[in-house]
Design a protein around this motif. Structure first.
Motif, PDB file in Angstrom:
ATOM      1  N   TYR A   1       0.887  -1.165   0.000  1.00  0.00           N
ATOM      2  CA  TYR A   1       0.000   0.000   0.000  1.00  0.00           C
ATOM      3  C   TYR A   1       0.925   1.215   0.000  1.00  0.00           C
ATOM      4  N   VAL A   2       0.664   2.160  -0.874  1.00  0.00           N
ATOM      5  CA  VAL A   2       1.520   3.336  -1.008  1.00  0.00           C
ATOM      6  C   VAL A   2       0.772   4.568  -0.515  1.00  0.00           C
ATOM      7  N   VAL A   3       1.429   5.337   0.353  1.00  0.00           N
ATOM      8  CA  VAL A   3       0.916   6.626   0.795  1.00  0.00           C
ATOM      9  C   VAL A   3       1.951   7.646   0.335  1.00  0.00           C
ATOM     10  N   ALA A   4       1.621   8.351  -0.742  1.00  0.00           N
ATOM     11  CA  ALA A   4       2.562   9.287  -1.356  1.00  0.00           C
ATOM     12  C   ALA A   4       2.047  10.715  -1.178  1.00  0.00           C
ATOM     13  N   PHE A   5       2.963  11.604  -0.841  1.00  0.00           N
ATOM     14  CA  PHE A   5       2.570  12.992  -0.612  1.00  0.00           C
ATOM     15  C   PHE A   5       3.590  13.940  -1.231  1.00  0.00           C
ATOM     16  N   GLY A   6       3.104  15.110  -1.574  1.00  0.00           N
ATOM     17  CA  GLY A   6       3.982  16.130  -2.127  1.00  0.00           C
ATOM     18  C   GLY A   6       3.684  16.426  -3.588  1.00  0.00           C
ATOM     19  N   ARG A   7       4.409  17.410  -4.114  1.00  0.00           N
ATOM     20  CA  ARG A   7       4.185  17.864  -5.486  1.00  0.00           C
ATOM     21  C   ARG A   7       4.923  17.038  -6.519  1.00  0.00           C
ATOM     22  N   ASN A   8       6.075  16.510  -6.154  1.00  0.00           N
ATOM     23  CA  ASN A   8       6.930  15.839  -7.140  1.00  0.00           C
ATOM     24  C   ASN A   8       6.810  14.326  -7.058  1.00  0.00           C
ATOM     25  N   VAL A   9       5.591  13.825  -7.097  1.00  0.00           N
ATOM     26  CA  VAL A   9       5.370  12.389  -6.974  1.00  0.00           C
ATOM     27  C   VAL A   9       4.818  11.830  -8.284  1.00  0.00           C
ATOM     28  N   ASN A  10       5.445  10.788  -8.768  1.00  0.00           N
ATOM     29  CA  ASN A  10       4.962  10.089  -9.948  1.00  0.00           C
ATOM     30  C   ASN A  10       4.089   8.933  -9.460  1.00  0.00           C
ATOM     31  N   PHE A  11       2.791   9.197  -9.332  1.00  0.00           N
ATOM     32  CA  PHE A  11       1.874   8.216  -8.755  1.00  0.00           C
ATOM     33  C   PHE A  11       1.748   6.975  -9.634  1.00  0.00           C
ATOM     34  N   LYS A  12       1.852   7.151 -10.928  1.00  0.00           N
ATOM     35  CA  LYS A  12       1.770   6.002 -11.831  1.00  0.00           C
ATOM     36  C   LYS A  12       2.942   5.058 -11.579  1.00  0.00           C
ATOM     37  N   GLN A  13       4.128   5.620 -11.423  1.00  0.00           N
ATOM     38  CA  GLN A  13       5.311   4.808 -11.175  1.00  0.00           C
ATOM     39  C   GLN A  13       5.201   4.079  -9.832  1.00  0.00           C
ATOM     40  N   LEU A  14       4.748   4.767  -8.798  1.00  0.00           N
ATOM     41  CA  LEU A  14       4.582   4.130  -7.493  1.00  0.00           C
ATOM     42  C   LEU A  14       3.488   3.066  -7.524  1.00  0.00           C
ATOM     43  N   GLY A  15       2.504   3.268  -8.369  1.00  0.00           N
ATOM     44  CA  GLY A  15       1.424   2.303  -8.510  1.00  0.00           C
ATOM     45  C   GLY A  15       1.892   0.949  -9.024  1.00  0.00           C
ATOM     46  N   LEU A  16       3.079   0.898  -9.644  1.00  0.00           N
ATOM     47  CA  LEU A  16       3.629  -0.372 -10.107  1.00  0.00           C
ATOM     48  C   LEU A  16       3.863  -1.350  -8.953  1.00  0.00           C
ATOM     49  N   LEU A  17       4.028  -0.811  -7.742  1.00  0.00           N
ATOM     50  CA  LEU A  17       4.310  -1.649  -6.579  1.00  0.00           C
ATOM     51  C   LEU A  17       3.077  -2.340  -6.015  1.00  0.00           C
ATOM     52  N   THR A  18       1.915  -1.822  -6.327  1.00  0.00           N
ATOM     53  CA  THR A  18       0.687  -2.357  -5.742  1.00  0.00           C
ATOM     54  C   THR A  18      -0.008  -3.302  -6.712  1.00  0.00           C
ATOM     55  N   GLN A  19      -0.906  -4.096  -6.179  1.00  0.00           N
ATOM     56  CA  GLN A  19      -1.666  -5.005  -7.029  1.00  0.00           C
ATOM     57  C   GLN A  19      -2.960  -4.360  -7.503  1.00  0.00           C
ATOM     58  N   GLN A  20      -3.352  -3.274  -6.838  1.00  0.00           N
ATOM     59  CA  GLN A  20      -4.595  -2.589  -7.188  1.00  0.00           C
ATOM     60  C   GLN A  20      -4.393  -1.080  -7.083  1.00  0.00           C
ATOM     61  N   PRO A  21      -4.968  -0.316  -8.009  1.00  0.00           N
ATOM     62  CA  PRO A  21      -4.818   1.145  -7.951  1.00  0.00           C
ATOM     63  C   PRO A  21      -5.386   1.740  -6.656  1.00  0.00           C
ATOM     64  N   GLN A  22      -6.378   1.081  -6.058  1.00  0.00           N
ATOM     65  CA  GLN A  22      -6.979   1.585  -4.816  1.00  0.00           C
ATOM     66  C   GLN A  22      -6.010   1.486  -3.642  1.00  0.00           C
TER      67      GLN A  22
END
Length: 182
Positions: free
Chosen positions: A130-151
């Protein structure tokens, strides 16, 4: 926990509070759910291991003592943090569900292939990320690669929102993992 140098002191403090609050919500204890904390910047550091505390107060004390790892503008190695967490989980209680909650105050500085390798380590451990990402310079798509579900990716505009996301993150973990989790 993201311990990169480009993370402000306030952001790092907010991460510590998030970890302590979520540990409380999960009921971390000697015989119940366990928690570990891996700090990361250019390298990783195991700040809290599963068997290094007897109760929530000691866990919180260790979290409060977390150092900033970043000393210069080195890259943010999220892949190494996830791999280290996966290795810790390989040595954990096998009968419990395994969870990694990644706190990221920025985007990974490595390529997607490194994240795929990290995801494979986690998969071998039988864990969900589960990813909790914060801030302006975050590539959420790239971090989403780590999870099994976008939620399983929570996106916050600032570290100031971390505390308000403790319950939603815990709820998501509990609804996808059940009550018996690490």
């Amino acid at each position: 926990m993201d311990s990169s140098i480009d993370l402000s002191r306030e952001s790092f403090k907010a991460e510590k509070e998030f970890v302590k609050l979520i540990a409380k919500v999960f009921g971390i204890s000697k015989n119940g759910p366990r928690g570990a904390v891996v700090l990361y910047s250019f390298f990783t550091f195991k700040q809290v291991e599963f068997d290094s505390y007897e109760n929530l107060n000691v866990f919180n004390f260790k979290v409060d003592g977390s150092p900033r790892l970043g000393r210069n503008a080195k890259p943010r190695r999220i892949d190494l943090a996830v791999e280290e967490a996966g290795k810790l989980l390989l040595k954990s209680r096998q009968s419990w569900n395994k969870v990694i909650i990644l706190l990221a105050g920025g985007s990974p500085s490595q390529n997607a292939g490194s994240l795929e390798r990290a995801k494979n380590t986690v998969s071998t451990a039988g864990a969900k990320v589960y990813v909790v990402a914060f801030g302006r310079n975050v590539n959420f798509k790239q971090l989403g690669l780590l999870t099994q579900q976008p939620q399983n990716v929570f996106t916050l505009s600032s570290h100031r929102e971390l505390e308000s996301y403790v319950r939603p993150v815990a709820h998501r973990v509990k609804t996808t993992q059940g009550e018996k989790y690490l």
